[in-house]
Every structure is written in C-alpha cells, then in structure tokens.
Design an enzyme around this catalytic site. Structure first.
Site, PDB file in Angstrom:
ATOM      1  N   CYS A 112       0.984  -1.403  -0.024  1.00  0.00           N
ATOM      2  CA  CYS A 112       0.148  -0.408   0.133  1.00  0.00           C
ATOM      3  C   CYS A 112       0.491   1.066  -0.041  1.00  0.00           C
ATOM      4  O   CYS A 112       0.251   2.440  -0.143  1.00  0.00           O
ATOM      5  CB  CYS A 112      -0.800  -0.015   1.579  1.00  0.00           C
ATOM      6  SG  CYS A 112      -2.129  -1.824   1.164  1.00  0.00           S
ATOM      7  N   HIS A 257      -3.298   6.787   2.790  1.00  0.00           N
ATOM      8  CA  HIS A 257      -3.751   5.372   2.470  1.00  0.00           C
ATOM      9  C   HIS A 257      -4.718   5.455   3.291  1.00  0.00           C
ATOM     10  O   HIS A 257      -4.962   5.383   4.629  1.00  0.00           O
ATOM     11  CB  HIS A 257      -2.333   4.366   2.897  1.00  0.00           C
ATOM     12  CG  HIS A 257      -3.106   3.070   2.403  1.00  0.00           C
ATOM     13  ND1 HIS A 257      -3.413   2.307   1.050  1.00  0.00           N
ATOM     14  CD2 HIS A 257      -3.304   2.184   3.225  1.00  0.00           C
ATOM     15  CE1 HIS A 257      -4.379   1.198   1.111  1.00  0.00           C
ATOM     16  NE2 HIS A 257      -3.808   0.730   2.099  1.00  0.00           N
ATOM     17  N   ASN A 287     -10.741  -0.420   0.776  1.00  0.00           N
ATOM     18  CA  ASN A 287      -9.150  -0.236   0.793  1.00  0.00           C
ATOM     19  C   ASN A 287      -8.348  -0.610  -1.070  1.00  0.00           C
ATOM     20  O   ASN A 287      -8.595  -2.659  -0.824  1.00  0.00           O
ATOM     21  CB  ASN A 287      -8.584  -1.422   2.083  1.00  0.00           C
ATOM     22  CG  ASN A 287      -6.781  -1.281   2.003  1.00  0.00           C
ATOM     23  OD1 ASN A 287      -6.178  -0.993   0.819  1.00  0.00           O
ATOM     24  ND2 ASN A 287      -5.998  -1.635   3.136  1.00  0.00           N
TER      25      ASN A 287
HETATM   26  N1  ACO Z   1     -17.892  -8.446  10.828  1.00  0.00           N
HETATM   27  C1  ACO Z   1     -18.769  -8.143  12.014  1.00  0.00           C
HETATM   28  N2  ACO Z   1     -17.884  -8.190  12.895  1.00  0.00           N
HETATM   29  C2  ACO Z   1     -16.434  -8.399  12.585  1.00  0.00           C
HETATM   30  C3  ACO Z   1     -15.470  -8.374  11.658  1.00  0.00           C
HETATM   31  C4  ACO Z   1     -17.001  -7.936  10.619  1.00  0.00           C
HETATM   32  N3  ACO Z   1     -16.517  -7.998   9.515  1.00  0.00           N
HETATM   33  N4  ACO Z   1     -14.636  -8.282  11.158  1.00  0.00           N
HETATM   34  C5  ACO Z   1     -14.156  -8.614  12.471  1.00  0.00           C
HETATM   35  N5  ACO Z   1     -15.483  -8.816  13.359  1.00  0.00           N
HETATM   36  C6  ACO Z   1     -14.840  -9.191  14.619  1.00  0.00           C
HETATM   37  C7  ACO Z   1     -14.028 -10.013  14.731  1.00  0.00           C
HETATM   38  O1  ACO Z   1     -14.282 -11.461  14.993  1.00  0.00           O
HETATM   39  C8  ACO Z   1     -13.695  -9.637  16.653  1.00  0.00           C
HETATM   40  O2  ACO Z   1     -14.433 -10.612  16.981  1.00  0.00           O
HETATM   41  P1  ACO Z   1     -14.652 -11.251  19.044  1.00  0.00           P
HETATM   42  O3  ACO Z   1     -13.872  -9.858  19.267  1.00  0.00           O
HETATM   43  O4  ACO Z   1     -15.586 -12.041  19.322  1.00  0.00           O
HETATM   44  O5  ACO Z   1     -13.256 -11.752  18.834  1.00  0.00           O
HETATM   45  C9  ACO Z   1     -14.795  -8.788  16.778  1.00  0.00           C
HETATM   46  O6  ACO Z   1     -14.877  -7.865  15.350  1.00  0.00           O
HETATM   47  C10 ACO Z   1     -13.521  -7.290  17.203  1.00  0.00           C
HETATM   48  O7  ACO Z   1     -12.137  -7.856  16.120  1.00  0.00           O
HETATM   49  P2  ACO Z   1     -11.529  -6.920  15.829  1.00  0.00           P
HETATM   50  O8  ACO Z   1     -10.029  -7.210  15.160  1.00  0.00           O
HETATM   51  O9  ACO Z   1     -10.871  -6.533  17.347  1.00  0.00           O
HETATM   52  O10 ACO Z   1     -11.794  -6.053  15.218  1.00  0.00           O
HETATM   53  P3  ACO Z   1     -11.182  -4.166  14.642  1.00  0.00           P
HETATM   54  O11 ACO Z   1     -11.900  -2.732  15.582  1.00  0.00           O
HETATM   55  O12 ACO Z   1      -9.301  -4.105  15.460  1.00  0.00           O
HETATM   56  O13 ACO Z   1     -11.075  -4.205  13.575  1.00  0.00           O
HETATM   57  C11 ACO Z   1     -10.423  -4.025  11.688  1.00  0.00           C
HETATM   58  C12 ACO Z   1     -10.738  -4.745  12.559  1.00  0.00           C
HETATM   59  C13 ACO Z   1     -10.524  -3.287  10.849  1.00  0.00           C
HETATM   60  C14 ACO Z   1      -9.654  -5.078  10.805  1.00  0.00           C
HETATM   61  C15 ACO Z   1      -9.027  -3.680  12.139  1.00  0.00           C
HETATM   62  O14 ACO Z   1      -8.314  -3.808  12.658  1.00  0.00           O
HETATM   63  C16 ACO Z   1      -8.278  -2.969  11.208  1.00  0.00           C
HETATM   64  O15 ACO Z   1      -8.495  -1.456  10.513  1.00  0.00           O
HETATM   65  N6  ACO Z   1      -6.602  -2.880  11.067  1.00  0.00           N
HETATM   66  C17 ACO Z   1      -5.635  -2.364  10.452  1.00  0.00           C
HETATM   67  C18 ACO Z   1      -5.997  -2.678   8.427  1.00  0.00           C
HETATM   68  C19 ACO Z   1      -5.156  -2.209   7.440  1.00  0.00           C
HETATM   69  O16 ACO Z   1      -4.924  -1.225   7.390  1.00  0.00           O
HETATM   70  N7  ACO Z   1      -4.436  -3.257   6.671  1.00  0.00           N
HETATM   71  C20 ACO Z   1      -4.495  -2.936   5.280  1.00  0.00           C
HETATM   72  C21 ACO Z   1      -3.061  -2.978   5.198  1.00  0.00           C
HETATM   73  S1  ACO Z   1      -2.320  -2.994   4.045  1.00  0.00           S
HETATM   74  C22 ACO Z   1      -3.229  -2.598   2.671  1.00  0.00           C
HETATM   75  O17 ACO Z   1      -3.952  -2.041   2.674  1.00  0.00           O
HETATM   76  C23 ACO Z   1      -3.568  -4.165   1.626  1.00  0.00           C
END
Ligand code: ACO
Length: 330
Positions: A112, A257, A287
C-alpha cells in the site's frame, strides 16, 4: 530544491459496486459493523477487469489530463501486489497497450506504500538528464486474492487504479521511505507453490510459511497492522516536514492511504491537524492498496479543491511491513 510537477492524474474504478449489505449476505457481518469500524460503505469490485486493463484506463486518463502523448513517457512505473502474470510485468503490458514506445518499464511491489515509493523513485530518476517524464500507474485487483469466507478481511478491500504523470520542477519536495521486515508475517498472501520433479524437500520454514492460513489469499493480523499504521503515518509526515524545513500547519492537504477511517483520524490527531485537511474517500472505495492514494489524489484534483502552489503530504503503509511519506508543492 528540486521538486516535482504533477502534469496530470487519472483513475479508474470498476463499474461493479458492492455494498456492506451485499457482504452481510455472504459472511456474518453488518453494515453497522463495517461502517463504524472501518468507514467503508461501498467498494468497486472487478467484473472482467484486470490489473493491466484498469491501469491502462487510468494511464490514458492521466495522459489526457496532462495533455501529453504516451510517446513522451520516458519511464513507466507500475505499482501492484496483484499482477496478472508472474511475468511479463504489468508495466510492460500497459506500455504495449498505450503505445508508450519510449518508456522503460519497472514494476514495484511495495504494497500500500507503492505509489509513494514510486513518487520517490520518479523524483530520483527525474534528476537524471535522460528522464523527463515519468508515468506512475498503481493498479490493484485485490478481489483476486481476497478470502471471501474471512469476514475480518474481505469487507475491507476494493479494486481500482490511479495514475499520475510527473515531471521535474522547482519547489518543495521531501520524502521518507522505509520498512520493518520483522513484521513480514503480519500481512501476506502466499503463492500456490508447485515443486519441480527434481525437488523432494519441504521448503525452508519461516513465520509466513508456518501460518496455517490458506495459500493464494491475503492474511492480515489486523490489530498489529493498525498499531503500526497509526504510528508510522504521522511519523513519516513529521519527518518529511522537518526535512523540508516546514511546519505541519503549512500543509494544505494530507492524502493518506485509505485503509480505515479510524487510522486516518488517529494519525490526524497525532499530527495536531484537523480532519478537514485529510482527503478521505474510503467510504466509496474501500482499501485498494497502492491504488488508494493516486485515486484519492485524482479525486482531490478533479474536485478543484487542490490549487497550484498548495503543499500536500502523502503517506502510505502496508504489508512488509512497509511505509512511505512525502511532501511536495502541487
Ligand atoms: N463483521 C462483524 N464482526 C467482525 C468483522 C466483520 N466484518 N470482522 C471482525 N469482526 C469481529 C471479530 O471477530 C472480533 O470478534 P470477537 O471480539 O468476538 O473476537 C471483533 O469483531 C473485533 O475484532 P477486531 O479485530 O478487534 O476489530 P477491530 O476494531 O480491530 O477492526 C480491522 C478490525 C478493521 C481489520 C482493524 O483492525 C484494521 O483496520 N486494521 C488495520 C488493517 C489495515 O490497515 N490493513 C491494511 C494494511 S495493508 C493494505 O492496505 C493492503
């Protein structure tokens, strides 16, 4: 100080739009969860589009907006983590499609941060006397490597391409490119491996190969990547501003990004800058990896809100873990 001149930008997003409600039909999720946790409402998903075809369209639009012909391009840099082929490179395919007959071709795999790495590279190449015009194309068909049974990743990604024609100019420019390969196992997509008839041993193991996830699709340790992003995004911008001898408050626009609205909000807060200075389009793009910054840049330019002489910061991060930032005068 030598800077860069953006002669023209272009972008392309597939016609096929997929909403959060569409995802609720295939995985256990909801519009409410996706909207509040990521800021995404819809994303474009390829339907017959390929990385090269989206990149070609974005490139042609950028050349048109630059009022230039493909023959004038000396160097074509393509950034992608989703090339259509192992070989040839996407840049060679696009070069042939658009008739950029005088362009050398290089593909960059910088996740990214790809577009910002390419801008940095363009700036360095433009200091050479035989390179006057660089065309950067960032194109991603992430849908091809997304696991649509994994709700924690599949809702995040979209497809699209952005392009930019760059030339040398006077003016402000500072960049910072870097990586932390000790986090390589935090986000990856493994190849489907085929063995030769002459090999019998199992491949050498590392943290990536040991992960029991599927081959051929993206795996992401979301929380760790989130932490990394909220740290490196503001840091790279601060570093670039310092290098350029300017204050953060001198920046007119930040184009981050587009991975998660909460990451952008945290980064802006750490920079002490208002959200109004960030160009955000994640709600309708999702993304799109390296394509996200040039698509956003093109949107900002087409909106008429970016004026010549304004100071812009770009910042990207991603699998690697990799990061890059730059500030320039538009
Ligand atoms: N719908 C419903 N629930 C979900 C979903 C979904 N789509 N996805 C995850 N959950 C649940 C999980 O299972 C978890 O449940 P649990 O508590 O029962 O275990 C709960 O939601 C919380 O999960 P977290 O992973 O803690 O959620 P978080 O608030 O951290 O959000 C996310 C997750 C959106 C992926 C976040 O961590 C994020 O944005 N991370 C960075 C990702 C990123 O930037 N990636 C790109 C970098 S590289 C590139 O761009 C190619």
């Amino acid at each position: 100080m030598s800077g860069i001149k953006i002669r023209g930008t272009g972008s392309y997003s597939p016609e096929n739009i997929v909403s959060n409600d569409d995802f609720a039909k295939i995985v256990e999720t909801s519009d409410e969860w996706i909207s509040t946790r990521t800021g995404i409402k819809t994303r474009h998903i390829a339907d017959g589009d390929t990385a090269w075809s989206m990149g070609k369209e974005a490139a042609l639009r950028a050349l048109k907006n630059a009022d230039m012909s493909a023959e004038e391009v000396d160097l074509l840099l393509v950034t992608t983590v989703t090339p259509d082929y192992y070989t040839p490179s996407v840049s060679c395919v696009i070069q042939g499609e658009i008739g950029a007959v005088n362009a050398a071709c290089i593909d960059l795999s910088c996740a990214c941060a790809g577009f910002v790495y390419a801008m940095d590279m363009a700036h360095r190449y433009l200091s050479c006397p035989d390179i006057n015009t660089v065309l950067i194309v960032s194109t991603e068909r992430l849908s091809g490597i997304t696991d649509y049974t994994d709700r924690s990743t599949c809702v995040l990604f979209g497809d699209g391409a952005g392009a930019c024609v760059v030339q040398k100019s006077e003016g402000l420019f500072a960049s910072k490119i870097g990586a932390d390969g000790t986090g390589a196992h935090l986000m990856f997509g493994r190849h489907h491996r085929s063995d030769s008839p002459f090999s019998s041993k199992a491949p050498v193991e590392n943290e990536i190969s040991k992960n029991p996830c599927k081959n051929g699709v993206l795996y992401m340790g979301g929380r760790e990547v989130y932490k990394f992003a909220t740290q490196v995004m503001p840091e790279t911008i601060m570093h670039c501003c310092e290098k350029a001898g300017m204050a953060l408050s001198d920046l007119d626009w930040i184009i981050p990004h587009q991975a998660n609205i909460r990451i952008i909000q945290t980064a802006m807060k750490r920079l002490g800058l208002p959200m109004e200075k960030a160009w955000v389009n994640i709600d309708h793009t999702g993304n799109t990896s390296s394509a996200s910054i040039p698509i956003a840049l093109d949107e900002l330019i087409q909106s008429g809100k970016l004026s010549r002489g304004q100071k812009v910061a770009l910042t990207g991060f991603g699998a690697g873990l990799i990061y890059a930032g730059l500030v320039f005068e538009y």
